[in-house]
Design a protein around this motif. Structure first.
Motif, short mmCIF file in Angstrom:
data_model
loop_
_atom_site.label_atom_id
_atom_site.label_comp_id
_atom_site.label_asym_id
_atom_site.label_seq_id
_atom_site.Cartn_x
_atom_site.Cartn_y
_atom_site.Cartn_z
N ILE A 31 -2.43 6.48 7.81
CA ILE A 31 -3.03 5.26 7.30
C ILE A 31 -1.86 4.28 7.86
O ILE A 31 -0.54 4.54 7.93
CB ILE A 31 -2.58 4.78 5.88
N LYS B 294 0.76 1.79 8.81
CA LYS B 294 1.75 0.86 8.05
C LYS B 294 2.07 -0.32 9.03
O LYS B 294 2.61 -0.22 10.14
CB LYS B 294 2.94 1.78 7.67
N GLY C 156 -1.11 -4.43 4.47
CA GLY C 156 -1.60 -3.13 4.18
C GLY C 156 -2.00 -3.29 2.56
O GLY C 156 -1.02 -3.75 1.70
N ASN C 157 -3.07 -2.71 2.24
CA ASN C 157 -3.33 -2.52 0.75
C ASN C 157 -3.27 -1.08 0.41
O ASN C 157 -4.26 -0.38 0.11
CB ASN C 157 -4.90 -3.02 0.29
N ILE C 158 -2.16 -0.48 0.87
CA ILE C 158 -2.11 0.91 1.18
C ILE C 158 -2.23 1.79 -0.12
O ILE C 158 -2.75 2.99 -0.22
CB ILE C 158 -0.69 0.99 1.94
N GLN C 159 -1.61 1.22 -1.23
CA GLN C 159 -1.46 2.22 -2.40
C GLN C 159 -2.79 2.57 -2.93
O GLN C 159 -3.02 3.95 -3.19
CB GLN C 159 -0.59 1.45 -3.57
N VAL D 41 -5.63 2.71 -1.32
CA VAL D 41 -6.38 3.40 -0.31
C VAL D 41 -5.93 4.90 -0.63
O VAL D 41 -6.60 5.91 -0.86
CB VAL D 41 -5.99 3.14 1.09
N LEU D 42 -4.67 5.14 -0.84
CA LEU D 42 -3.91 6.54 -0.98
C LEU D 42 -4.49 7.20 -2.32
O LEU D 42 -4.85 8.27 -2.41
CB LEU D 42 -2.47 6.33 -1.13
N VAL E 44 1.54 7.54 5.24
CA VAL E 44 1.57 6.14 5.73
C VAL E 44 2.83 6.26 6.79
O VAL E 44 3.56 6.51 6.56
CB VAL E 44 1.83 5.20 4.45
N ASP F 155 4.03 4.00 10.94
CA ASP F 155 3.80 3.14 12.05
C ASP F 155 4.22 3.89 13.22
O ASP F 155 4.38 3.31 14.42
CB ASP F 155 4.24 1.74 12.01
N PRO G 115 -5.79 -0.44 7.16
CA PRO G 115 -6.25 -1.29 6.18
C PRO G 115 -5.88 -2.88 6.15
O PRO G 115 -5.49 -3.01 7.34
CB PRO G 115 -5.41 -0.79 4.76
N GLU H 72 -12.02 1.67 -1.39
CA GLU H 72 -11.06 2.21 -2.19
C GLU H 72 -11.33 1.68 -3.68
O GLU H 72 -10.92 2.11 -4.56
CB GLU H 72 -9.70 2.21 -1.80
#
Length: 196
Positions: free
Chosen positions: A5, A7, A11-14, A16-17, A29, A31, A45, A180
């Protein structure tokens, strides 16, 4: 099978995880250019504002990196919009992977809320990304801007006007909704992407 993912500052990262964990997939996650380049799948994301997100990507050369990727890449929400040619949001040139332009919802009707927040149906589903997803499935949307329908549209939806719910060109896919947060349909789409 390793999934990365990207970084960055939008990001709406959490969520998605967590969604990937639910379908039995792990993701890193990062870069880091090398890790992104070596991944089997890349998820891009996004929740936030187009111009500051593009500036952040450019400062770290992530814009050039993303465009050069050859494995399957999935842009989500703002991620998909940034993969388009241009966004009206603060007059932002974007990555130009898709030819479509992104414009703001406009309505003279004061009862119509902008941003669109909530469930909406997706239709005219094409490509293996939507295998096993029924037409008119409900997905979860949160956005004030949308991509026009065009040659790369692989799913449509309608809020105020018809627009692209998903785009595809080569190894690049984008979805305007949040898979997600889109229950069974979203999990199927994420599984399909991981299995491309």
């Amino acid at each position: 099978m390793n999934t990365v993912i990207v970084k960055y500052n939008a990001g709406n990262i959490q969520s998605v995880l967590y969604a990937l964990e639910r379908i039995g997939a792990q993701a890193l996650v990062t870069d880091d250019h090398d890790l992104i380049r070596k991944a089997d799948k890349v998820i891009f994301p996004g929740v936030g504002e187009a111009s500051s997100a593009m500036r952040y990507l450019q400062e770290r050369s992530l814009d050039t990196l993303i465009k050069s990727l050859e494995q399957p890449v999935l842009g989500i929400c703002l991620g998909m919009q940034l993969m388009c040619a241009y966004s009206e949001e603060n007059d932002t040139p974007c990555l130009g992977i898709f030819d479509e332009k992104v414009s703001r919802f406009r309505s003279e009707d004061p009862t119509i809320k902008i941003p669109q927040i909530g469930w909406n149906t997706i239709a005219e589903l094409k490509t293996p990304l939507f295998q096993g997803v029924p037409e008119e499935s409900y997905c979860y949307f949160v956005h004030s801007y949308c991509a026009a329908s065009g040659p790369h549209t692989i799913a449509t939806t309608d809020y105020i006007r018809p627009y692209s719910a998903a785009l595809h060109k080569g190894n690049f896919y984008g979805v305007q909704f949040h898979p997600e947060k889109s229950a069974a349909a979203g999990e199927t789409i994420l599984s399909n992407f991981i299995n491309l």
